[in-house]
Scaffold this active site. Structure first.
Site: not given
Ligand code: FAD
Ligand code: EPU
Length: 339
Positions: A165, A239, A335
């Site tokens: 991240r 997250s 995050e």
């Molecule tokens: P924004 O929220 O618009 O911007 C994020 C940051 O990046 C800000 O600081 C912004 O200024 C900067 N930025 C954006 N675009 C640019 C650009 N072109 N140039 C310079 N700076 C820029 N993230 C994960 O890593 N893994 C996941 O599994 C994951 N799951 C998610 C699930 C849900 C339901 C949600 C809501 C979010 C999740 N995220 C996850 C977080 C998010 O989707 C990512 O961080 C995504 O890359 C953000 O993209 P965005 O375009 O919305 O960025």
């Molecule tokens: N868990 C619990 N309780 C909870 C949530 C999770 O016990 O309330 C346990 C789960 O059962 C599992 C472990 O924690 O054993 C890990 O959970 P999960 O697989 O859901 O992943 P995470 O570590 O919580 C990370 C990323 C996610 C990404 C998933 C899948 C971060 C901060 N988050 O979540 O990214 O989608 O792994 O790879 O690293 C995001 O960045 O926004 C995001 C959603």
């Protein structure tokens, strides 16, 4: 390219927080971006925010500057060799649509990153990751526009200094660049990655016998949809905290008091702790105060049930950090980008 004044950012952030931006404009070309950066109003506020899909931001107050919404579009296959396709996507492309485009063309390696919200341009910002894959694993290079020098610079994999991240754009180059496009290096012959979490169990449930990138993508879409709230229905930014990393020794000590602690090896000496588990153990899972809450299905995700303010969500995150610290001696790091 229309310059708007005092507009609500509610439709532009997935938390659905209602704050105002002093100025707001979308750019569709690099020339428009350059023109906006030279706008006298931007020069006077001297504060700009580059916005993608707004899915990793929590606004805690009005934004007293210039919001520049990235709408650069285009996807092209720029090169190929014996093993790889090199696919370039403009920063304003929607991430999941880009993933679907790659899967439809059998460009492999990106399938585990299905259904992550947001745009291509933000994918390198925090080296997005899910289900055993991070952007760094498929990244080739990116082009970014230097805001003050007003020139385009190419960054290689090494230049980006990707970590969990993390990237150079969140650290020493914070606020200095607009990412314009990203080129990914995708495999011609897939190497399936199904070891993380419940992927194999989900594939079995789906009755998949012939493994494919399409099937993996579908399995991941099912898993994600079962525990992460859809931002169109309930405001959230995924997250809210990072999973903390601790030393093997510290884990050993912690296990004496708490045998069940969920930890995953990072390398020989370090473990990642599941922050969602820590938060759940502190009793926050499903907690709600007004419209701010902790997701009942995945405690790492904070939610806005409707009209929560950014400050209410932020204050809840502070309470969570304090209680995890008190119970486990671990300080969670946010995050999500706090504005
Ligand atoms: P924004 O929220 O618009 O911007 C994020 C940051 O990046 C800000 O600081 C912004 O200024 C900067 N930025 C954006 N675009 C640019 C650009 N072109 N140039 C310079 N700076 C820029 N993230 C994960 O890593 N893994 C996941 O599994 C994951 N799951 C998610 C699930 C849900 C339901 C949600 C809501 C979010 C999740 N995220 C996850 C977080 C998010 O989707 C990512 O961080 C995504 O890359 C953000 O993209 P965005 O375009 O919305 O960025
Ligand atoms: N868990 C619990 N309780 C909870 C949530 C999770 O016990 O309330 C346990 C789960 O059962 C599992 C472990 O924690 O054993 C890990 O959970 P999960 O697989 O859901 O992943 P995470 O570590 O919580 C990370 C990323 C996610 C990404 C998933 C899948 C971060 C901060 N988050 O979540 O990214 O989608 O792994 O790879 O690293 C995001 O960045 O926004 C995001 C959603």
């Amino acid at each position: 390219m229309q310059l708007q004044q005092s507009i609500s950012l509610k439709p532009y952030n997935t938390f659905g927080i209602n704050v105002l931006a002093k100025y707001f404009a979308s750019f569709f070309t690099v020339d428009e971006l350059s023109e906006l950066l030279n706008n006298s109003k931007l020069q006077t506020t001297n504060s700009q925010l580059i916005l993608g899909g707004g899915s990793n931001i929590l606004f805690t107050q009005n934004f007293d500057g210039f919001v520049l919404k990235n709408e650069l579009k285009g996807i092209s296959l720029v090169d190929e060799d014996a093993d790889y396709y090199y696919v370039k996507a403009a920063a304003g492309e929607v991430w999941h649509q880009f993933v679907q485009h790659c899967i439809a063309n059998n460009y492999a390696g990106i399938e585990n990153l299905s259904l992550i919200p947001g745009n291509v341009g933000a994918s390198p910002m925090q080296n997005i990751g899910a289900y055993g894959v991070e952007i760094k694993d498929i990244f080739f290079c990116l082009e970014a526009y230097h805001i003050h020098e007003q020139k385009t610079i190419t960054f290689s994999l090494q230049d980006c200094q990707f970590g969990y991240r993390e990237s150079v754009f969140k650290q020493q180059y914070k606020g200095q660049f607009v990412i314009l496009s990203v080129t990914y290096k995708l495999r011609k012959r897939p190497v399936f990655n199904t070891s993380y979490g419940a992927i194999n169990a989900e594939l079995e449930k789906m009755g998949v016998t012939d493994l494919s990138i399409q099937a993996i993508s579908q399995a991941i879409i099912h898993i994600r949809s079962s525990k992460l709230p859809d931002p169109k229905k309930i405001g959230n930014a995924g997250s809210f905290f990072k999973n903390p990393q601790i030393s093997k020794f510290r884990l050993h000590v912690m296990k004496e008091d708490c045998e069940k602690i969920l930890a995953y090896p990072v390398d020989d000496k370090h473990y990642k702790i599941a922050a969602g588990w820590l938060i759940e153990q502190c009793g926050w899972k499903g907690f709600r105060k007004g419209d701010a809450g902790c997701n009942p299905l995945q405690a790492l995700v904070l939610v806005n049930y409707g009209n929560a303010t950014g400050k209410e969500i932020f204050d809840l995150s502070t309470e969570i950090i304090q209680s995890v610290e008190a119970k486990f001696g671990i300080t969670l790091e946010r995050e999500v980008n706090i504005m």
